[in-house]
Structure formats: structure tokens, C-alpha cells
Design an enzyme around this catalytic site. Structure first.
Site, PDB file in Angstrom:
ATOM      1  N   GLU A  84      91.677  42.906  70.334  1.00  0.00           N
ATOM      2  CA  GLU A  84      90.730  41.962  69.749  1.00  0.00           C
ATOM      3  C   GLU A  84      91.457  41.062  68.754  1.00  0.00           C
ATOM      4  O   GLU A  84      92.258  41.536  67.969  1.00  0.00           O
ATOM      5  CB  GLU A  84      89.595  42.729  69.062  1.00  0.00           C
ATOM      6  N   HIS A  95      82.442  41.522  69.494  1.00  0.00           N
ATOM      7  CA  HIS A  95      82.359  42.672  68.593  1.00  0.00           C
ATOM      8  C   HIS A  95      81.356  42.416  67.463  1.00  0.00           C
ATOM      9  O   HIS A  95      81.695  42.494  66.269  1.00  0.00           O
ATOM     10  CB  HIS A  95      83.742  43.002  68.011  1.00  0.00           C
TER      11      HIS A  95
END
Length: 309
Positions: free
Chosen positions: A264, A283
Site C-alpha cells: 500500500e 484502505h
């Protein structure tokens, strides 16, 4: 005592430290190299998911007494190194339960009723009414892999919608937890394989460990029903992304919705370019105002209590 806050934390939490006489420094963009040099100057540090407290970063933190993670997962903290250095690690698994459960339910609804893709095509001036024949959640079997705080909250909400809920978790050997799930109306499955074969929707609620990494892979994906969907609001390490992408392309499963990824921000270009039956979010499952404040308050209170004992 000095506290470093290396990821964004709501003022309600910061105020608790200050009201208890702690000196607070905020640096929401500090690098690992800077952390390694500066951590020895602090008694405590507050992180979310951005900061990675590796063994190398912690190695020189001779005065650090406590690490506070404002959230659930601790995979960004080297727990072995922290234990070795006698650094207490605290988190707030209670805080995001309802927020993440609501988000997972939202992903289910969006995927089964084509809400996300229908919205995108409408903004292109298209009217694809006949293409989006979805299905109702009422009467469908939701399979929960993991049954912690978030799984329990999702189970409650899904049962209220008329869904049947099946559970597989490592708690299977613990009678108290089994009874709790049964009292909620859930069915207990003896293995992940049995649950994958039976469920219409699978939702993951496990931590990232060496035992859970790639728990969803080519073999387990092949066990799922052809129209089944997969939801992941837990940790990206749980899924073999390439195996999932292939299963989606070959229509071996009905769809997937992901909020977490191996790396990420998301770096798997092939994944983000595929949008036929795949929903991706950055997220944000725990990103509600209420949850962020609650987590900030909880972690500050826990750290203050520990440092003042």
C-alpha cells in the site's frame, strides 16, 4: 515524559497526553531513517498503519517504554524485537469494530447489486439497466473466516438482513467462543475448505501472520461457488492477488471487493486496471470520524495508564 505521534491522530487523543503532563511531538511524515535516529528521545510512540516499526528502527530506542497502535493490526510492529527490548505494545481492537463491519456490509451490497459499476457507467452517459441483474442478500450464506470483534458485528448486521452466517476461526477449540457464535445464530464449520464450498459470500477477518498469508490462493479460490464473492477488509497479505485476478478474469468466482493490499498504496497495476467484477477502495474501512476519535482516545488512555503505573 515525551510522546512522539508519527501518524495522524485526532486532537482528542493528543489532549489526553497533554492534560496528563506529557510532552507531545507530532511528525506525520517522519521516515524510518529519522525514526531510528530519534526514537531514543521518547518514552512512547503512537502509530497507525503508515509507520513501520521494524527491528532496525527499534534497535536504538533504548528509552522507549511503550508503542501505541491506534487501530487493530500489529503487523507494522516487530513484536519480537519489542518484547526483546521490554517495550510494551498496545492497540485498540475494540475501536473500529462497528465502522469496519458497516463498510464490509456496504461492499457486499455494492458488489451484489452492481452499485459501483452502475454509478460509473451512468457518469459516462450510459443506461445499462438490463445488464445489472444482481441478487438479494436475504437468504444467502455469509462465510466469516475469523470471528473477532469485527466479525461479530458483521454477523449481527447480516443476520438482521435475513442472511445465514457460517463461521470458521481458530477459536473452534474454545467452547466459550463457539457457544457465543451459536447463540448469535451462526453455524460453526470445522475447516476453511468446508466453509468456502458452502458460502455465497466470504468475508475475511484475520490478522496477517505467517500462518494466514495467502490463505486465499488458487486452491482455495477453486473451492468457492462460481457466483460467490470475496470481501477483504482485514489485511492484504491474506490473499494471493494474482490468483484472485485470474479467478475473476476466468469468471471462476462472481466478484471481489478489496480494501487492503499486499503493498500500500496499491502497486499491482493489473489489479487496479481490472474493474469488471472487482471493487477497490484505498484502505478506508475504518475511516469514519467516530472511529478515528474513539481509537485516538482509547490509545492515549491506555498509554497514559501504562506509563503512570
Amino acid at each position: 515524559m515525551r510522546i512522539l505521534i508519527s501518524d495522524k491522530l485526532q486532537e482528542e487523543g493528543i489532549k489526553i497526553f497533554q492534560d496528563n503532563g506529557f510532552e507531545v511531538d507530532k511528525n506525520f511524515s517522519i521516515t524510518n531513517e529519522e525514526l531510528k535516529k530519534q526514537l531514543a528521545n521518547y518514552d512512547g510512540i503512537v502509530v497507525r498503519s503508515r509507520t513501520k516499526l521494524t527491528a532496525e528502527v527499534l534497535s536504538d530506542a533504548k528509552n522507549l517504554k511503550v508503542i501505541g497502535r491506534a487501530g487493530v493490526g500489529l503487523d507494522n510492529v516487530d513484536l519480537k524485537k519489542a518484547t526483546e527490548m521490554n517495550i510494551k505494545v498496545l492497540n485498540t481492537p475494540e475501536a473500529p469494530s462497528i465502522t469496519v463491519a458497516e463498510f464490509a456490509l456496504g461492499l457486499m451490497l455494492s458488489l451484489t447489486r452492481y452499485i459501483s459499476i452502475a454509478d460509473r457507467t451512468m457518469h459516462k452517459g450510459e443506461w445499462n439497466k438490463n445488464q445489472y441483474l444482481g441478487y438479494t442478500l436475504n437468504g444467502k450464506k455469509l462465510g466469516l473466516i475469523g470471528f473477532g470483534n469485527i466479525g461479530k458485528e458483521l454477523a449481527k448486521r447480516s443476520i438482521a438482513l435475513g442472511m445465514k452466517v457460517g463461521v470458521y476461526s481458530r477459536f473452534s477449540a474454545g467452547q466459550k467462543a463457539v457457544d457465543e457464535a451459536k447463540n448469535m445464530g451462526c453455524s460453526i464449520y470445522p475447516s476453511i475448505e468446508d466453509l468456502l464450498k458452502d458460502a455465497d459470500i466470504i468475508s475475511l477477518h484475520l490478522p496477517a501472520t505467517s500462518q494466514t498469508e495467502n490463505i486465499i490462493n488458487e486452491n482455495t479460490l477453486n473451492l468457492m461457488k462460481e457466483n460467490a464473492i470475496l470481501i477483504n477488509t482485514a489485511r492484504g497479505q491474506l490473499i494471493d492477488e494474482n490468483a484472485l485476478l485470474l479467478a475473476l478474469k476466468q469468471r471462476r468466482i462472481g466478484g471481489a471487493a478489496l480494501d487492503v493490499y499486499k503493498k500500500e498504496p496499491l502497486q499491482n497495476e493489473e489489479l487496479w486496471k481490472f474493474d469488471q467484477n472487482l471493487i477497490l477502495t484505498p484502505h478506508i474501512a475504518s475511516q469514519s470520524e467516530e472511529n478515528q476519535i474513539e481509537a485516538a482516545i482509547m490509545i492515549a488512555e491506555k498509554m497514559v495508564k501504562y506509563l503512570k503505573q
